[in-house]
Design a protein around this motif. Structure first.
Motif, short mmCIF file in Angstrom:
data_model
loop_
_atom_site.label_atom_id
_atom_site.label_comp_id
_atom_site.label_asym_id
_atom_site.label_seq_id
_atom_site.Cartn_x
_atom_site.Cartn_y
_atom_site.Cartn_z
N ALA A 16 -37.94 38.37 29.10
CA ALA A 16 -37.21 37.36 29.88
C ALA A 16 -38.18 36.46 30.65
CB ALA A 16 -36.25 38.04 30.85
N GLU A 17 -39.18 37.06 31.25
CA GLU A 17 -40.15 36.29 32.03
C GLU A 17 -40.94 35.33 31.13
OE1 GLU A 17 -44.09 37.28 34.71
OE2 GLU A 17 -42.39 38.67 34.79
N THR A 18 -41.34 35.81 29.97
CA THR A 18 -42.10 34.98 29.04
C THR A 18 -41.26 33.82 28.50
OG1 THR A 18 -43.37 36.92 28.37
CG2 THR A 18 -43.48 35.00 26.93
N MET A 19 -40.01 34.09 28.18
CA MET A 19 -39.14 33.05 27.64
C MET A 19 -38.86 31.96 28.69
SD MET A 19 -38.57 33.63 24.50
CE MET A 19 -38.66 34.94 23.29
N VAL A 20 -38.65 32.37 29.93
CA VAL A 20 -38.41 31.38 30.99
C VAL A 20 -39.64 30.51 31.19
CG1 VAL A 20 -38.05 31.12 33.47
CG2 VAL A 20 -36.62 32.70 32.17
N THR A 21 -40.81 31.13 31.14
CA THR A 21 -42.05 30.36 31.30
C THR A 21 -42.24 29.37 30.16
OG1 THR A 21 -43.10 32.23 32.43
CG2 THR A 21 -44.55 30.54 31.55
N ALA A 22 -41.89 29.78 28.93
CA ALA A 22 -42.10 28.94 27.75
C ALA A 22 -41.09 27.81 27.66
CB ALA A 22 -42.06 29.79 26.49
N TYR A 23 -39.82 28.10 27.94
CA TYR A 23 -38.76 27.12 27.72
C TYR A 23 -38.18 26.52 29.00
CZ TYR A 23 -38.93 28.97 22.99
OH TYR A 23 -39.36 29.36 21.74
N GLY A 24 -38.64 27.01 30.13
CA GLY A 24 -38.19 26.46 31.39
C GLY A 24 -39.38 25.99 32.20
N SER A 25 -39.75 26.80 33.19
CA SER A 25 -40.90 26.48 34.02
C SER A 25 -41.48 27.78 34.56
CB SER A 25 -40.48 25.57 35.19
OG SER A 25 -41.54 25.45 36.13
N SER A 26 -42.79 27.81 34.70
CA SER A 26 -43.44 29.00 35.24
C SER A 26 -43.04 29.24 36.69
CB SER A 26 -44.96 28.85 35.14
OG SER A 26 -45.41 27.71 35.86
N LEU A 27 -42.49 28.21 37.34
CA LEU A 27 -42.04 28.37 38.72
C LEU A 27 -40.87 29.34 38.82
CD1 LEU A 27 -42.09 24.63 39.89
CD2 LEU A 27 -43.77 26.41 40.44
N TYR A 28 -40.14 29.51 37.72
CA TYR A 28 -38.94 30.34 37.76
C TYR A 28 -39.14 31.72 37.13
CZ TYR A 28 -36.99 25.71 38.59
OH TYR A 28 -36.75 24.46 39.09
N LYS A 29 -40.38 32.05 36.73
CA LYS A 29 -40.59 33.32 36.03
C LYS A 29 -40.34 34.51 36.94
CE LYS A 29 -45.56 33.92 36.78
NZ LYS A 29 -46.86 34.19 36.11
N ASP A 30 -40.62 34.36 38.24
CA ASP A 30 -40.32 35.45 39.17
C ASP A 30 -38.85 35.47 39.55
OD1 ASP A 30 -42.97 36.25 39.19
OD2 ASP A 30 -43.48 34.98 40.90
N ALA A 31 -38.27 34.27 39.68
CA ALA A 31 -36.87 34.17 40.08
C ALA A 31 -35.95 34.83 39.07
CB ALA A 31 -36.47 32.71 40.28
N ILE A 32 -36.24 34.69 37.78
CA ILE A 32 -35.36 35.25 36.75
C ILE A 32 -35.31 36.77 36.85
CG2 ILE A 32 -37.16 35.40 35.00
CD1 ILE A 32 -33.44 34.56 34.45
N VAL A 33 -36.42 37.38 37.26
CA VAL A 33 -36.45 38.84 37.39
C VAL A 33 -35.48 39.30 38.49
CG1 VAL A 33 -37.92 40.83 37.87
CG2 VAL A 33 -38.83 38.89 36.58
N TYR A 34 -35.47 38.59 39.61
CA TYR A 34 -34.59 38.98 40.72
C TYR A 34 -33.13 38.64 40.41
CZ TYR A 34 -39.13 39.40 42.87
OH TYR A 34 -40.42 39.76 43.13
N ILE A 35 -32.93 37.59 39.63
CA ILE A 35 -31.56 37.29 39.19
C ILE A 35 -31.04 38.42 38.30
CG2 ILE A 35 -30.19 35.74 37.72
CD1 ILE A 35 -31.97 33.44 38.73
#
Length: 292
Positions: free
Chosen positions: A251-270
């Motif tokens: 999940a963290e890798t996909m968010v970084t690749a297709y979204g933004s690295s700014l949200y890679k930590d946020a997705i984990v807490y979501i």
């Protein structure tokens, strides 16, 4: 599609590291219902142990990995005996605060001894890569994933098939009944910390190799994410910790690749919030009623 598969491979590598740390969380919680927030810093100590051994002693990857496992295992047992054993029958909030305190002690002791600067990790594994169809896979990623799978299988065997594993399962169900049946509860709990901390040490070495750098605070965020992985998979479940770690990494890798690295930590807490709302026991966890 090629880019998606490449990110999937990267996510599996990262998730394998989270899984190794999460296994320690889930084992300790399964036995004594303690969330050991110092566990992420034991993973940091494993990375530094291998760094010193390879840099100043000239040893290779396998000896460094084994020595780091032993070192972290011993540190985990010492922490349990010194900090947690006297509080075994105290309130959970007391044990939790103590765990946070131990975490800070390990971090600042490492900064005092090793310095606070980022260290470049020595190259212990080949940087060669090969192609599997359109996907490029490095040998480092292969080592990380294979080592994680092997260790999880060994851990599952220990828990399910050995005498000590049966003792661990008995203590997790009812500590007092296990003691009456002749099980050495203190020895069993120490062995649990030994196993979990050794796995964290392996994760630290693999992270140092994968990212080529270490620092005294490197255990904070991965340790917290690994705890979320354990909760996601069902804290107390070994396969659940593995699944949770891989899922969080992907999940963290996909968010970084297709979204933004700014949200890679946020997705984990979501993910944590969603799993607590939809399935509080986790994917493979069981709802257990506790006496209050």
């Amino acid at each position: 599609m090629t880019a998606f598969l490449q990110q999937l491979v990267n996510g599996l590598s990262l998730g394998s590291i989270y899984a190794l740390i999460a296994l320690g969380y889930t084992m300790v919680y399964g036995i004594i219902k303690l969330i050991n927030f110092a566990h992420g810093d034991i993973y940091m100590l494993g990375a530094y142990c291998a760094f010193l051994i390879t840099t100043y002693c000239g040893l290779g990857f396998i000896p460094a990995l084994l020595i780091s496992m032993v070192f972290c295992g011993v540190v985990g047992v010492l922490i349990e005996r010194i900090a947690y054993k006297p509080l075994r029958h105290a309130t959970r909030i007391t044990a939790l605060i103590t765990a946070i305190g131990v975490s800070y002690v390990l971090e600042y002791a490492t900064q005092y001894i090793m310095g606070s600067e980022v260290r470049t990790y020595p190259k212990l594994l080949t940087s060669a890569s090969f192609h599997l169809g359109p996907v490029t896979i490095t040998m480092q990623q292969v080592y990380i994933f294979v080592i994680t799978v092997i260790l999880m299988i060994v851990l599952q065997f220990i828990v399910q098939k050995t005498k000590m594993g049966r003792a661990m399962r008995a203590v997790s169900v009812d500590e007092d009944a296990a003691r009456l049946m002749g099980i050495d509860v203190d020895k069993t709990i120490s062995f649990t910390f030994l196993l979990g901390s050794a796995l964290a040490g392996v994760a630290g070495v693999l992270v140092g190799i994968y990212y080529n750098s270490i620092n005294p605070l490197m255990g904070m965020t991965p340790g917290l994410k690994a705890f979320i992985a354990a909760v996601f998979g069902g804290i107390g479940s070994i396969p659940g910790a593995m699944i949770g770690g891989l899922f969080i990494g992907i999940a963290e890798t996909m968010v970084t690749a297709y979204g933004s690295s700014l949200y890679k930590d946020a997705i984990v807490y979501i993910i944590l919030i969603l799993i607590l709302i939809l399935k509080p026991a986790g994917l493979l966890g069981k709802n257990v009623r506790e006496k209050v």
